[in-house]
Design a protein around this motif. Structure first.
Motif, PDB file in Angstrom:
ATOM      1  N   GLY A  31      42.038  23.231  33.821  1.00 15.50           N
ATOM      2  CA  GLY A  31      42.306  24.275  32.829  1.00 15.50           C
ATOM      3  C   GLY A  31      41.039  24.978  32.380  1.00 15.50           C
ATOM      4  N   ALA A  32      39.999  24.204  32.113  1.00 13.70           N
ATOM      5  CA  ALA A  32      38.723  24.804  31.696  1.00 13.70           C
ATOM      6  C   ALA A  32      38.133  25.652  32.808  1.00 13.70           C
ATOM      7  N   GLY A  33      38.222  25.182  34.038  1.00 13.35           N
ATOM      8  CA  GLY A  33      37.726  25.951  35.173  1.00 13.35           C
ATOM      9  C   GLY A  33      38.452  27.280  35.323  1.00 13.35           C
ATOM     10  N   LEU A  34      39.760  27.261  35.133  1.00 12.74           N
ATOM     11  CA  LEU A  34      40.533  28.498  35.214  1.00 12.74           C
ATOM     12  C   LEU A  34      40.202  29.453  34.072  1.00 12.74           C
ATOM     13  N   LEU A  35      39.975  28.914  32.880  1.00 15.56           N
ATOM     14  CA  LEU A  35      39.611  29.774  31.744  1.00 15.56           C
ATOM     15  C   LEU A  35      38.224  30.384  31.929  1.00 15.56           C
ATOM     16  N   VAL A  36      37.297  29.615  32.461  1.00 13.63           N
ATOM     17  CA  VAL A  36      35.970  30.159  32.747  1.00 13.63           C
ATOM     18  C   VAL A  36      36.075  31.261  33.798  1.00 13.63           C
ATOM     19  N   ALA A  37      36.860  31.012  34.846  1.00 16.11           N
ATOM     20  CA  ALA A  37      37.071  32.034  35.875  1.00 16.11           C
ATOM     21  C   ALA A  37      37.710  33.274  35.277  1.00 16.11           C
ATOM     22  N   CYS A  38      38.613  33.081  34.349  1.00 12.12           N
ATOM     23  CA  CYS A  38      39.278  34.200  33.667  1.00 12.12           C
ATOM     24  C   CYS A  38      38.249  35.085  32.968  1.00 12.12           C
ATOM     25  N   VAL A  39      37.337  34.478  32.241  1.00 20.72           N
ATOM     26  CA  VAL A  39      36.309  35.232  31.511  1.00 20.72           C
ATOM     27  C   VAL A  39      35.349  35.915  32.483  1.00 20.72           C
ATOM     28  N   VAL A  40      34.889  35.183  33.488  1.00 23.61           N
ATOM     29  CA  VAL A  40      33.934  35.742  34.454  1.00 23.61           C
ATOM     30  C   VAL A  40      34.554  36.925  35.197  1.00 23.61           C
ATOM     31  N   LEU A  41      35.787  36.776  35.638  1.00 19.21           N
ATOM     32  CA  LEU A  41      36.458  37.856  36.360  1.00 19.21           C
ATOM     33  C   LEU A  41      36.697  39.064  35.466  1.00 19.21           C
ATOM     34  N   ALA A  42      37.069  38.830  34.228  1.00 17.45           N
ATOM     35  CA  ALA A  42      37.304  39.946  33.300  1.00 17.45           C
ATOM     36  C   ALA A  42      36.011  40.717  33.048  1.00 17.45           C
ATOM     37  N   ARG A  43      34.920  40.009  32.893  1.00 17.88           N
ATOM     38  CA  ARG A  43      33.624  40.682  32.673  1.00 17.88           C
ATOM     39  C   ARG A  43      33.183  41.459  33.908  1.00 17.88           C
ATOM     40  N   GLY A  44      33.641  41.039  35.074  1.00 17.55           N
ATOM     41  CA  GLY A  44      33.301  41.725  36.311  1.00 17.55           C
ATOM     42  C   GLY A  44      34.260  42.858  36.647  1.00 17.55           C
ATOM     43  N   GLY A  45      35.189  43.151  35.746  1.00 22.29           N
ATOM     44  CA  GLY A  45      36.124  44.242  35.980  1.00 22.29           C
ATOM     45  C   GLY A  45      37.322  43.891  36.841  1.00 22.29           C
ATOM     46  N   GLU A  46      37.517  42.631  37.107  1.00 21.89           N
ATOM     47  CA  GLU A  46      38.652  42.165  37.922  1.00 21.89           C
ATOM     48  C   GLU A  46      39.802  41.754  37.005  1.00 21.89           C
ATOM     49  N   GLU A  47      40.439  42.733  36.390  1.00 26.66           N
ATOM     50  CA  GLU A  47      41.477  42.438  35.403  1.00 26.66           C
ATOM     51  C   GLU A  47      42.662  41.673  35.989  1.00 26.66           C
ATOM     52  N   PHE A  48      43.097  42.068  37.184  1.00 22.35           N
ATOM     53  CA  PHE A  48      44.247  41.392  37.780  1.00 22.35           C
ATOM     54  C   PHE A  48      43.943  39.925  38.071  1.00 22.35           C
ATOM     55  N   ARG A  49      42.803  39.666  38.669  1.00 24.34           N
ATOM     56  CA  ARG A  49      42.435  38.278  38.977  1.00 24.34           C
ATOM     57  C   ARG A  49      42.236  37.473  37.696  1.00 24.34           C
ATOM     58  N   SER A  50      41.678  38.096  36.676  1.00 25.88           N
ATOM     59  CA  SER A  50      41.510  37.431  35.389  1.00 25.88           C
ATOM     60  C   SER A  50      42.868  37.069  34.792  1.00 25.88           C
ATOM     61  N   PHE A  51      43.792  38.011  34.847  1.00 23.51           N
ATOM     62  CA  PHE A  51      45.143  37.758  34.339  1.00 23.51           C
ATOM     63  C   PHE A  51      45.817  36.626  35.110  1.00 23.51           C
ATOM     64  N   THR A  52      45.651  36.626  36.425  1.00 24.51           N
ATOM     65  CA  THR A  52      46.243  35.573  37.252  1.00 24.51           C
ATOM     66  C   THR A  52      45.665  34.215  36.884  1.00 24.51           C
ATOM     67  N   CYS A  53      44.368  34.146  36.642  1.00 24.12           N
ATOM     68  CA  CYS A  53      43.751  32.886  36.209  1.00 24.12           C
ATOM     69  C   CYS A  53      44.267  32.457  34.834  1.00 24.12           C
ATOM     70  N   ALA A  54      44.501  33.414  33.950  1.00 21.83           N
ATOM     71  CA  ALA A  54      45.037  33.087  32.625  1.00 21.83           C
ATOM     72  C   ALA A  54      46.442  32.498  32.742  1.00 21.83           C
ATOM     73  N   VAL A  55      47.268  33.071  33.609  1.00 20.80           N
ATOM     74  CA  VAL A  55      48.622  32.533  33.828  1.00 20.80           C
ATOM     75  C   VAL A  55      48.526  31.127  34.414  1.00 20.80           C
ATOM     76  N   ALA A  56      47.637  30.940  35.377  1.00 20.20           N
ATOM     77  CA  ALA A  56      47.460  29.613  35.979  1.00 20.20           C
ATOM     78  C   ALA A  56      46.950  28.603  34.950  1.00 20.20           C
ATOM     79  N   ARG A 125      43.496  38.344  47.337  1.00 18.08           N
ATOM     80  CA  ARG A 125      43.857  39.721  47.668  1.00 18.08           C
ATOM     81  C   ARG A 125      42.997  40.706  46.891  1.00 18.08           C
ATOM     82  N   PRO A 126      42.801  41.904  47.457  1.00 20.43           N
ATOM     83  CA  PRO A 126      42.121  42.945  46.682  1.00 20.43           C
ATOM     84  C   PRO A 126      42.940  43.290  45.450  1.00 20.43           C
ATOM     85  N   GLN A 127      42.267  43.745  44.426  1.00 23.56           N
ATOM     86  CA  GLN A 127      42.933  44.080  43.173  1.00 23.56           C
ATOM     87  C   GLN A 127      43.932  45.193  43.405  1.00 23.56           C
ATOM     88  N   PRO A 128      45.191  45.021  42.940  1.00 21.57           N
ATOM     89  CA  PRO A 128      46.188  46.084  43.120  1.00 21.57           C
ATOM     90  C   PRO A 128      45.813  47.330  42.325  1.00 21.57           C
TER      91      PRO A 128
END
Length: 133
Positions: A31-56, A125-128
């Motif tokens: 869970g912590a790993g997914l939340l960290v990935a969520c923050v890192v991806l969001a800061r990098g402009g990868e909103e979809f991947r960040s959202f997917t990590c948040a759901v996971a 996958r590439p960001q939709p």
């Protein structure tokens, strides 16, 4: 305890004969790993991947996971694959999973395997593209 009979990390580790504390530690680690990935991806402009990590992360950190909880995966799946594809058929595998506590062998881990495959494909996958941008 309900968590030991569910498809959560605690339930899966209990099926393997490991203690509840091992399952709880695995829950926190994933869970912590997914939340960290969520923050890192969001800061990098990868909103979809960040959202997917948040759901996971919501699934990983849940102390009890029943099969119907996995329906939340439909949201990122629908965003990434708005048209029917083979990925939409993967959750059918979950029909082989009986009620928690009654599964044996592969059936106990089928929901986690299906979830991991769907998440891997979605995160790989590439960001939709959002229409209109």
């Amino acid at each position: 305890i309900q968590s030991e009979n569910s498809y959560s990390f605690v339930g899966m580790t209990a099926t393997l004969g490991l203690s509840e504390s091992v399952g709880q530690a695995l829950t926190l680690l994933v869970g912590a790993g997914l939340l960290v990935a969520c923050v890192v991806l969001a800061r990098g402009g990868e909103e979809f991947r960040s959202f997917t990590c948040a759901v996971a992360a919501t699934l990983a950190l849940s102390p009890v996971v029943w099969l119907h909880y996995l329906v939340v995966l439909i949201v990122p799946l629908a965003i990434a694959r708005s048209r029917f594809s083979s990925l939409w058929l993967l959750p059918i595998v979950l029909w082989v999973s009986p009620r928690p506590g009654y599964a044996e062998g592969f059936q106990t881990f089928a929901p986690a395997i299906v979830t991991a495959v769907v998440l891997f494909v979605l995160l790989d996958r590439p960001q939709p593209r959002v229409r209109g941008t």
